[in-house]
Design a protein around this motif. Sequence first.
Motif, PDB file in Angstrom:
ATOM      1  N   PRO A   1    -101.552 -11.468  -5.709  1.00 13.95           N
ATOM      2  CA  PRO A   1    -102.468 -12.553  -5.388  1.00 13.95           C
ATOM      3  C   PRO A   1    -101.963 -13.270  -4.142  1.00 13.95           C
ATOM      4  O   PRO A   1    -100.757 -13.467  -4.001  1.00 13.95           O
TER       5      PRO A   1
ATOM      6  N   PHE B   1    -102.792 -16.431  -1.101  1.00 18.51           N
ATOM      7  CA  PHE B   1    -103.590 -17.539  -0.590  1.00 18.51           C
ATOM      8  C   PHE B   1    -102.859 -18.088   0.633  1.00 18.51           C
ATOM      9  O   PHE B   1    -101.781 -18.646   0.511  1.00 18.51           O
TER      10      PHE B   1
ATOM     11  N   GLU C   1    -101.282 -16.457   3.264  1.00 19.66           N
ATOM     12  CA  GLU C   1     -99.946 -15.846   3.411  1.00 19.66           C
ATOM     13  C   GLU C   1     -99.937 -14.835   4.556  1.00 19.66           C
ATOM     14  O   GLU C   1     -99.278 -13.808   4.481  1.00 19.66           O
TER      15      GLU C   1
ATOM     16  N   ASP D   1    -107.247 -14.791  -2.316  1.00 17.71           N
ATOM     17  CA  ASP D   1    -107.863 -15.844  -3.122  1.00 17.71           C
ATOM     18  C   ASP D   1    -108.501 -16.900  -2.223  1.00 17.71           C
ATOM     19  O   ASP D   1    -108.154 -18.075  -2.269  1.00 17.71           O
TER      20      ASP D   1
ATOM     21  N   ASN E   1    -111.415 -20.263  -2.939  1.00 20.79           N
ATOM     22  CA  ASN E   1    -110.157 -20.272  -3.674  1.00 20.79           C
ATOM     23  C   ASN E   1    -110.398 -20.541  -5.156  1.00 20.79           C
ATOM     24  O   ASN E   1    -110.854 -21.612  -5.544  1.00 20.79           O
TER      25      ASN E   1
ATOM     26  N   GLY F   1    -107.877 -19.590  -7.554  1.00 19.61           N
ATOM     27  CA  GLY F   1    -106.586 -19.760  -8.232  1.00 19.61           C
ATOM     28  C   GLY F   1    -105.924 -18.431  -8.551  1.00 19.61           C
ATOM     29  O   GLY F   1    -106.563 -17.374  -8.565  1.00 19.61           O
ATOM     30  N   LYS F   2    -104.619 -18.523  -8.840  1.00 21.48           N
ATOM     31  CA  LYS F   2    -103.818 -17.323  -9.028  1.00 21.48           C
ATOM     32  C   LYS F   2    -104.289 -16.499 -10.226  1.00 21.48           C
ATOM     33  O   LYS F   2    -104.297 -15.268 -10.183  1.00 21.48           O
TER      34      LYS F   2
ATOM     35  N   ASP G   1     -95.512 -12.068  -6.088  1.00 20.47           N
ATOM     36  CA  ASP G   1     -96.071 -13.049  -5.165  1.00 20.47           C
ATOM     37  C   ASP G   1     -96.088 -12.461  -3.763  1.00 20.47           C
ATOM     38  O   ASP G   1     -95.329 -11.557  -3.449  1.00 20.47           O
ATOM     39  N   ALA G   2     -96.949 -13.016  -2.926  1.00 15.10           N
ATOM     40  CA  ALA G   2     -97.119 -12.458  -1.581  1.00 15.10           C
ATOM     41  C   ALA G   2     -96.156 -13.064  -0.582  1.00 15.10           C
ATOM     42  O   ALA G   2     -96.104 -12.640   0.563  1.00 15.10           O
ATOM     43  N   ASP G   3     -95.360 -14.048  -1.001  1.00 12.44           N
ATOM     44  CA  ASP G   3     -94.605 -14.843  -0.033  1.00 12.44           C
ATOM     45  C   ASP G   3     -93.208 -14.293   0.265  1.00 12.44           C
ATOM     46  O   ASP G   3     -92.388 -14.991   0.846  1.00 12.44           O
TER      47      ASP G   3
ATOM     48  N   GLN H   1     -90.836 -13.936  -1.673  1.00 12.02           N
ATOM     49  CA  GLN H   1     -89.773 -14.522  -2.508  1.00 12.02           C
ATOM     50  C   GLN H   1     -89.330 -13.520  -3.569  1.00 12.02           C
ATOM     51  O   GLN H   1     -88.202 -13.550  -4.027  1.00 12.02           O
TER      52      GLN H   1
ATOM     53  N   PHE I   1     -98.318 -24.645  -5.201  1.00  9.27           N
ATOM     54  CA  PHE I   1     -98.381 -25.387  -6.456  1.00  9.27           C
ATOM     55  C   PHE I   1     -97.615 -26.691  -6.324  1.00  9.27           C
ATOM     56  O   PHE I   1     -96.400 -26.698  -6.187  1.00  9.27           O
TER      57      PHE I   1
END
Length: 317
Positions: free
Chosen positions: A8, A10, A12, A41, A69, A71-72, A92-94, A96, A207
């Motif tokens: 997911p 948003f 990124e 998203d 948007n 949400g996840k 996650d797409a970030d 991390q 978040f």
Amino acid sequence: MDISVVIPLFNEEESLPDLAAWIEKVMLENHFSYEIILVDDGSKDNSWEVVEVLQTQNPAVKGIKFRRNYGKSAALFCGFDVAQGDVVITMDADLQDSPDEIPGLFNMIKDEGYDLVSGWKKKRFDPVLSKNIPSKFYNFTVRHMTGIKLHDMNCGLKAYRKNVIKSIEVYGEMHRYIPVLAKWAGYKNIGEKVVKHSERKYGVTKFGMERFIRGPLDLVSVMFISRFVKRPMHFFGILGIIMIFIGLAASIWLGIQKIIELQHGVVGKLITNSPYFYIALTSMIIGAQFFLGGFLGELISRSASERNNYQIEKRTF
Ligand code: UDP
Ligand code: MG
């Protein structure tokens, strides 16, 4: 197909190229057949354009874009809906979460027989005060309320046996409680794997403070729904019986008091002077309301389309 990676995202755009390349590298090294499902998203930056470019470079990349948007949870739901791999991995797409964890997670599902394996960011690189400490407290609470012994319930990096994601429905903001939904669907073999975690390199967290209110409220919903959705009267009925019993006891006590008073020649003292009168009154009214809630709940669940939606594991015919 071995693996579907559902991501997911948003806003990124900066992370996506690195992420896709890294996943591709891991998949090729381990000879997995795979797909990468990028669910945009409703990003307001150029994330979708990046997804389209990535798709032309690697046909294993598949994109879904929401008009706005949602949400996840919504993004995961739509990703799960189309996922075809035997093992489905979310991350996650970030950047991390590390794609290097994929082979380990895959083996735990394939060889060790887990239905769901949740990542555990044991060494976590997020702001200490706003994320790490609240998360510890939150996970402690959730562990004790749900009986699922995970240290990091809401970790974005998770692996699932395909059946699991096809038989649960992530909605609202229930992405925080997917292991609870899975257990509730009858998948008890839930494991945990310590995973590498990194600082957010690009962009910002999506978040904020609102999660401190929404998370606990959703936990209450999850606990209530998992126990009583098919039998609301058992919840409201018990509360109703307790309240009516308290009311009844208070009324009987009022009656006994009156008899004693009359025997001692006290006449004309009003029962409304006694606190028991008000206890009896309010608890009987509240008790009746609980019963009404129970009946309404039964009516609603009676007409719910999924009221007989069971997970049948095996059949002999
Ligand atoms: N995300 C999403 N929709 C949203 C919010 C977040 O798809 O409305 C994605 C986000 O792009 C990221 C993942 O969910 O890939 C986790 O979000 P984030 O990294 O902001 O959460 P944190 O790691 O700070 O808890
Ligand atoms: Mg993050």
